[in-house]
Write an enzyme that holds these catalytic residues in place. Structure first.
Site, short mmCIF file in Angstrom:
data_model
loop_
_atom_site.label_atom_id
_atom_site.label_comp_id
_atom_site.label_asym_id
_atom_site.label_seq_id
_atom_site.Cartn_x
_atom_site.Cartn_y
_atom_site.Cartn_z
N CYS A 133 -3.41 0.38 6.87
CA CYS A 133 -3.39 -0.26 8.19
C CYS A 133 -4.20 0.46 9.33
CB CYS A 133 -1.90 -0.84 8.76
SG CYS A 133 -0.81 0.81 8.69
N GLU A 172 5.31 -3.92 11.89
CA GLU A 172 3.97 -3.40 11.82
C GLU A 172 3.03 -4.15 11.02
OE1 GLU A 172 0.76 -1.38 10.65
OE2 GLU A 172 2.34 0.11 9.76
N ASN A 186 0.83 -1.22 -0.04
CA ASN A 186 -0.11 0.21 0.10
C ASN A 186 0.62 1.14 0.04
OD1 ASN A 186 0.64 -0.31 2.59
ND2 ASN A 186 -1.21 0.08 3.59
O1 G3H Z 1 -0.80 1.14 6.05
C1 G3H Z 1 -0.27 1.52 7.02
C2 G3H Z 1 0.45 2.72 7.11
O2 G3H Z 1 1.57 2.88 7.89
C3 G3H Z 1 -0.51 4.00 6.97
O3 G3H Z 1 0.01 4.97 7.03
O4 G3H Z 1 -1.69 6.58 8.22
O5 G3H Z 1 -0.17 7.55 6.55
O6 G3H Z 1 -1.98 5.86 5.56
P1 G3H Z 1 -0.86 6.36 6.77
#
Ligand code: G3H
Length: 478
Positions: free
Chosen positions: A287, A253, A158
């Site tokens: 996430c 993570e 992502n």
């Molecule tokens: O998908 C996991 C990422 O660490 C979320 O990052 O809050 O900038 O979308 P974000």
């Protein structure tokens, strides 16, 4: 053949001796968009050897010079924003504007890391012995931070660029070398990003990027004796990696089920706006997406109406046209999401919109009256489907949040700051946002998950520290 993107090792772009490639399917067209090399274990061995050798002299390169190169890479990365963003659009169906934002944010992250590294790595500690009982002032201890060695970075699909540089930049500023294993969807974006580091002129072998099948090189990389630290972002694979990895620092993570608790006194317009942004940005494939709304019954109807009105305005279609909702990353992901939707349907959830899917494209869906016996109350869809559970007390909301295996982030909407702080204290998550949707950024903030959501803490400062070790020298006076 020229069709297959080369991998990066020893400062060069190479074809794999396997003669095989891995296809990258465009989520929108569902046709092969790109191909990358299927690297072999032997090639991984060579990369590890080169990384080890390059690290030794890199660790002795002055800190300001390491920072200078990172600033250069950051500027080049930003210059290449359009071509990298185009890959993100094709490989992971990220909406066009968000794709550009990801690259720019990444350049900023690299620069900030260089600056932060110069500050925190430029400082050491000096201790004297006589503060501890029984000691005279006969020992001076000098301690500073030293690199770990070879850092293995495994980012998710992502954010194949941003969550790669959030590992690469701290590793490099701290004097480590870096081996990147990009996700299959996102591998070409990652290779383009690595090309920017290549242009910046880092020493040969210091940075490498190996592509290939997880089944062939996945475990081989994570269990490789040459790896001194793993930084991973992704799904359940992280749990398996942490069980198999050796005695090395891990930064993990692994997703979340971020709850949004809405109290009776909440500003419902603000809440609805954040639920839609938090739940449906990049089609819920974050996430930190809002993954369950826990709303007090007395305001639930009003909130659901407001959210429904905003969902109706979301555009659905292709990432090239910068639609809000775009196809999810793979067909199997779409099937999984559909499975959660069907389970909720069988068990009597209220569908606020009609369920609709074409290929990997799933229309945004709000499910009301979700109950704990439904899978979607607990599992993360990683898609544009958001469950709403109605609660009769704050305790009920906190209980649901804390019963989850995940503990990444959460959020609470209320005008009562005291209540907000008490709820934040009670929620077993790495971060709680008050009156805003969960989010990792700004990227220098600490970012961490409790329970199955992760190990360690990210954010620029924490990542630099995590990728170093303390070394002391003690001067013993006569
Ligand atoms: O998908 C996991 C990422 O660490 C979320 O990052 O809050 O900038 O979308 P974000």
């Amino acid at each position: 053949d020229g069709d297959v993107y080369k991998y990066y090792a020893d400062g060069e772009w190479k074809k794999s001796a396997s003669g095989k490639s891995v296809p990258i399917i465009n989520p929108t067209t569902r046709k092969t968009q790109y191909k990358v090399q299927a690297c072999t274990q032997e090639e991984v061995n060579k990369v590890m050897e080169a990384a080890k050798a390059a690290q030794k002299s890199w660790a002795r390169t002055p800190l300001w010079k390491r920072a200078e190169l990172l600033h250069k890479a950051a500027a080049i990365l930003k210059d290449h924003r359009a071509s990298i963003a185009e890959c993100l659009v094709k490989e992971i169906a990220k909406p066009a504007k968000d794709a550009v934002t990801e690259v720019v944010r990444s350049g900023d992250l690299v620069s900030y890391t260089a600056e932060e590294g110069v500050r925190i790595l430029g400082e050491g500690k000096f201790l004297v012995s006589d503060s501890f009982p029984g000691n005279e002032r006969t020992k001076y201890c000098l301690s500073s931070k030293i690199p770990l060695g070879v850092v293995l970075a495994i980012p998710p699909f992502n954010y194949p660029v941003n969550l790669a540089v959030s590992k690469i930049a701290p590793a490099l500023i701290a004097g480590n070398s870096l081996v990147l294993k990009p996700p299959t969807q996102g591998a070409v974006s990652a290779l383009h990003m690595i090309y920017c580091f290549h242009l910046a002129g880092f020493p040969k072998g210091l940075i490498s990027c190996v592509t290939g099948k997880g089944s062939e090189i996945g475990d081989f990389l994570t269990m490789h004796p040459g790896v001194n630290c793993i930084s991973f972002t992704g799904g359940d694979t992280g749990i398996a990696i942490s069980k198999k990895a050796g005695m090395i620092p891990l930064q993990m993570e692994l997703g979340g089920k971020d709850a949004c608790i809405v109290l009776e006194d909440a500003d419902l317009d603000l809440t609805a706006a954040n639920i839609v942004k938090g739940g449906f940005s990049y089609s819920g494939q974050r996430c930190t997406a809002v993954k369950v709304v826990l709303v007090m019954e007395s305001v639930a109807d009003a909130l659901v109406d407001k959210v429904k009105a905003k969902v109706a305005k979301l555009t659905v279609g292709s990432p090239e046209e910068d639609c809000d909702i775009t196809p999810v990353v793979t067909e199997s992901s779409a099937n999984f999401i559909e499975g959660l939707v069907m389970d909720a349907k069988e068990k009597g959830a209220t569908f606020c919109q009609e369920y609709r899917r074409e290929g990997n494209l799933i229309w945004p869906l709000l499910l009301d009256h979700v109950r704990p016996d439904m899978r979607i109350a607990w599992e993360e869809p990683f898609g544009p489907v958001l469950p709403v559970m109605r609660i009769n007390s704050v305790e009920e909301g906190i209980h649901h949040c804390n019963a989850s295996n995940f503990g990444l982030q959460g959020c609470v909407f209320t005008r009562d700051i005291n209540k907000a702080l008490m709820i934040s204290d009670a929620m077993e998550t790495g971060t709680v946002q008050i009156n805003s949707a969960p989010a990792r950024g700004p990227d220098h903030f600490p970012f961490q998950g409790l329970k199955d959501s992760g190990i360690g803490s990210q954010g620029i400062t924490n990542s630099i520290n995590m990728m170093t070790k303390i070394k002391s020298t003690v001067i013993n006076l006569p």
